[in-house]
Motif scaffolding. Structure first.
Motif, PDB file in Angstrom:
ATOM      1  N   ARG A 264      19.417  -7.391   0.818  1.00 58.54           N
ATOM      2  CA  ARG A 264      19.583  -5.960   0.521  1.00 58.54           C
ATOM      3  C   ARG A 264      18.758  -5.548  -0.690  1.00 58.54           C
ATOM      4  N   ARG A 265      18.754  -6.388  -1.726  1.00 49.94           N
ATOM      5  CA  ARG A 265      17.957  -6.074  -2.918  1.00 49.94           C
ATOM      6  C   ARG A 265      16.484  -5.980  -2.558  1.00 49.94           C
ATOM      7  N   LYS A 266      15.998  -6.920  -1.725  1.00 44.29           N
ATOM      8  CA  LYS A 266      14.595  -6.891  -1.305  1.00 44.29           C
ATOM      9  C   LYS A 266      14.290  -5.625  -0.512  1.00 44.29           C
ATOM     10  N   ILE A 267      15.197  -5.250   0.392  1.00 39.14           N
ATOM     11  CA  ILE A 267      15.019  -4.046   1.209  1.00 39.14           C
ATOM     12  C   ILE A 267      14.977  -2.812   0.311  1.00 39.14           C
ATOM     13  N   GLU A 268      15.925  -2.741  -0.634  1.00 36.26           N
ATOM     14  CA  GLU A 268      15.975  -1.594  -1.541  1.00 36.26           C
ATOM     15  C   GLU A 268      14.734  -1.527  -2.419  1.00 36.26           C
ATOM     16  N   ASP A 269      14.252  -2.681  -2.903  1.00 37.92           N
ATOM     17  CA  ASP A 269      13.026  -2.714  -3.713  1.00 37.92           C
ATOM     18  C   ASP A 269      11.826  -2.238  -2.910  1.00 37.92           C
ATOM     19  N   LYS A 270      11.728  -2.715  -1.670  1.00 38.65           N
ATOM     20  CA  LYS A 270      10.611  -2.329  -0.808  1.00 38.65           C
ATOM     21  C   LYS A 270      10.646  -0.821  -0.542  1.00 38.65           C
ATOM     22  N   GLU A 271      11.845  -0.288  -0.248  1.00 37.43           N
ATOM     23  CA  GLU A 271      11.970   1.147   0.004  1.00 37.43           C
ATOM     24  C   GLU A 271      11.600   1.962  -1.232  1.00 37.43           C
ATOM     25  N   ALA A 272      12.013   1.487  -2.412  1.00 38.00           N
ATOM     26  CA  ALA A 272      11.689   2.192  -3.657  1.00 38.00           C
ATOM     27  C   ALA A 272      10.184   2.202  -3.888  1.00 38.00           C
ATOM     28  N   LYS A 273       9.506   1.069  -3.631  1.00 40.32           N
ATOM     29  CA  LYS A 273       8.050   1.003  -3.792  1.00 40.32           C
ATOM     30  C   LYS A 273       7.346   1.941  -2.818  1.00 40.32           C
ATOM     31  N   GLN A 274       7.835   1.974  -1.568  1.00 41.57           N
ATOM     32  CA  GLN A 274       7.229   2.865  -0.576  1.00 41.57           C
ATOM     33  C   GLN A 274       7.401   4.332  -0.975  1.00 41.57           C
ATOM     34  N   LYS A 275       8.597   4.686  -1.445  1.00 43.48           N
ATOM     35  CA  LYS A 275       8.837   6.073  -1.873  1.00 43.48           C
ATOM     36  C   LYS A 275       7.919   6.447  -3.025  1.00 43.48           C
ATOM     37  N   GLU A 276       7.760   5.551  -3.977  1.00 43.04           N
ATOM     38  CA  GLU A 276       6.887   5.821  -5.122  1.00 43.04           C
ATOM     39  C   GLU A 276       5.430   5.951  -4.675  1.00 43.04           C
ATOM     40  N   PHE A 277       5.002   5.088  -3.740  1.00 47.71           N
ATOM     41  CA  PHE A 277       3.634   5.151  -3.215  1.00 47.71           C
ATOM     42  C   PHE A 277       3.361   6.516  -2.585  1.00 47.71           C
ATOM     43  N   PHE A 278       4.276   6.967  -1.720  1.00 47.55           N
ATOM     44  CA  PHE A 278       4.065   8.237  -1.042  1.00 47.55           C
ATOM     45  C   PHE A 278       4.227   9.425  -1.986  1.00 47.55           C
ATOM     46  N   ARG A 279       5.099   9.311  -2.979  1.00 46.98           N
ATOM     47  CA  ARG A 279       5.239  10.359  -3.992  1.00 46.98           C
ATOM     48  C   ARG A 279       3.925  10.499  -4.764  1.00 46.98           C
ATOM     49  N   SER A 280       3.335   9.359  -5.131  1.00 47.26           N
ATOM     50  CA  SER A 280       2.060   9.357  -5.854  1.00 47.26           C
ATOM     51  C   SER A 280       0.936   9.905  -4.980  1.00 47.26           C
ATOM     52  N   MET A 281       0.918   9.498  -3.712  1.00 47.63           N
ATOM     53  CA  MET A 281      -0.111   9.974  -2.782  1.00 47.63           C
ATOM     54  C   MET A 281      -0.025  11.490  -2.622  1.00 47.63           C
ATOM     55  N   GLU A 282       1.183  11.993  -2.450  1.00 46.60           N
ATOM     56  CA  GLU A 282       1.365  13.431  -2.300  1.00 46.60           C
ATOM     57  C   GLU A 282       0.893  14.169  -3.551  1.00 46.60           C
ATOM     58  N   SER A 283       1.218  13.638  -4.711  1.00 40.44           N
ATOM     59  CA  SER A 283       0.798  14.240  -5.966  1.00 40.44           C
ATOM     60  C   SER A 283      -0.724  14.298  -6.064  1.00 40.44           C
ATOM     61  N   ASN A 284      -1.397  13.214  -5.702  1.00 38.21           N
ATOM     62  CA  ASN A 284      -2.862  13.177  -5.740  1.00 38.21           C
ATOM     63  C   ASN A 284      -3.481  14.177  -4.765  1.00 38.21           C
ATOM     64  N   ILE A 285      -2.907  14.293  -3.583  1.00 40.12           N
ATOM     65  CA  ILE A 285      -3.421  15.235  -2.584  1.00 40.12           C
ATOM     66  C   ILE A 285      -3.265  16.665  -3.091  1.00 40.12           C
ATOM     67  N   LEU A 286      -2.095  16.967  -3.647  1.00 38.44           N
ATOM     68  CA  LEU A 286      -1.865  18.319  -4.163  1.00 38.44           C
ATOM     69  C   LEU A 286      -2.802  18.649  -5.320  1.00 38.44           C
ATOM     70  N   LYS A 287      -3.047  17.686  -6.196  1.00 35.13           N
ATOM     71  CA  LYS A 287      -3.990  17.899  -7.304  1.00 35.13           C
ATOM     72  C   LYS A 287      -5.386  18.189  -6.757  1.00 35.13           C
ATOM     73  N   ALA A 288      -5.795  17.427  -5.728  1.00 34.40           N
ATOM     74  CA  ALA A 288      -7.111  17.635  -5.138  1.00 34.40           C
ATOM     75  C   ALA A 288      -7.216  19.027  -4.514  1.00 34.40           C
ATOM     76  N   PHE A 289      -6.211  19.437  -3.755  1.00 35.88           N
ATOM     77  CA  PHE A 289      -6.210  20.762  -3.142  1.00 35.88           C
ATOM     78  C   PHE A 289      -6.275  21.856  -4.202  1.00 35.88           C
ATOM     79  N   ASN A 290      -5.500  21.675  -5.257  1.00 36.75           N
ATOM     80  CA  ASN A 290      -5.472  22.684  -6.324  1.00 36.75           C
ATOM     81  C   ASN A 290      -6.811  22.806  -7.043  1.00 36.75           C
ATOM     82  N   SER A 291      -7.616  21.743  -7.007  1.00 37.25           N
ATOM     83  CA  SER A 291      -8.937  21.803  -7.645  1.00 37.25           C
ATOM     84  C   SER A 291     -10.029  22.177  -6.640  1.00 37.25           C
ATOM     85  N   GLY A 292      -9.641  22.501  -5.406  1.00 38.72           N
ATOM     86  CA  GLY A 292     -10.602  22.946  -4.403  1.00 38.72           C
ATOM     87  C   GLY A 292     -11.231  21.838  -3.584  1.00 38.72           C
TER      88      GLY A 292
END
Length: 114
Positions: free
Chosen positions: A70-98
């Motif tokens: 369970r700890r491994k599953i929760e760690d993996k899910e947390a890493k995936q959420k952070e990865f996609f949160r970071s990816m979304e942030s980068n995409i939004l920054k790029a769009f905002n800069s044109g």
């Protein structure tokens, strides 16, 4: 928790209730999950199914996982959420800069030879 390895895995049919005056068929309210494991005859891989909902999945359900798993599953899910949160942030920054992510900027010099 029920967890059996079965050789002839047969998932039961879903059952439904229907009230006298209600013409719609409704599934039963959600209950505790009851996962079982089976081995896929083609691949030899273990898969899991819930006998009540008939949901199937390759990944071991959290309900069947040990504390360590369970700890491994929760760690993996947390890493995936952070990865996609970071990816979304980068995409939004790029769009905002044109800038459109993944799209090559076309230089005017590229059209000279056409």
């Amino acid at each position: 928790r029920t967890h059996h390895r079965e050789s002839n895995c047969k998932m039961p049919l879903l059952s439904f209730k229907n009230k006298k005056n209600d013409t719609r068929i409704k599934p039963r309210p959600a209950k505790k999950r009851e996962w079982k494991s089976c081995v896929d005859p083609k691949s030899g891989r273990t898969y899991y199914y819930d006998v009540r909902t008939r949901e199937t999945q390759w990944a071991k359900p959290v309900e069947l996982a040990t504390q360590s798993e369970r700890r491994k599953i929760e760690d993996k899910e947390a890493k995936q959420k952070e990865f996609f949160r970071s990816m979304e942030s980068n995409i939004l920054k790029a769009f905002n800069s044109g800038v459109v992510p993944g799209k090559k900027e076309v230089e005017e010099d590229e059209f000279k030879d056409l």
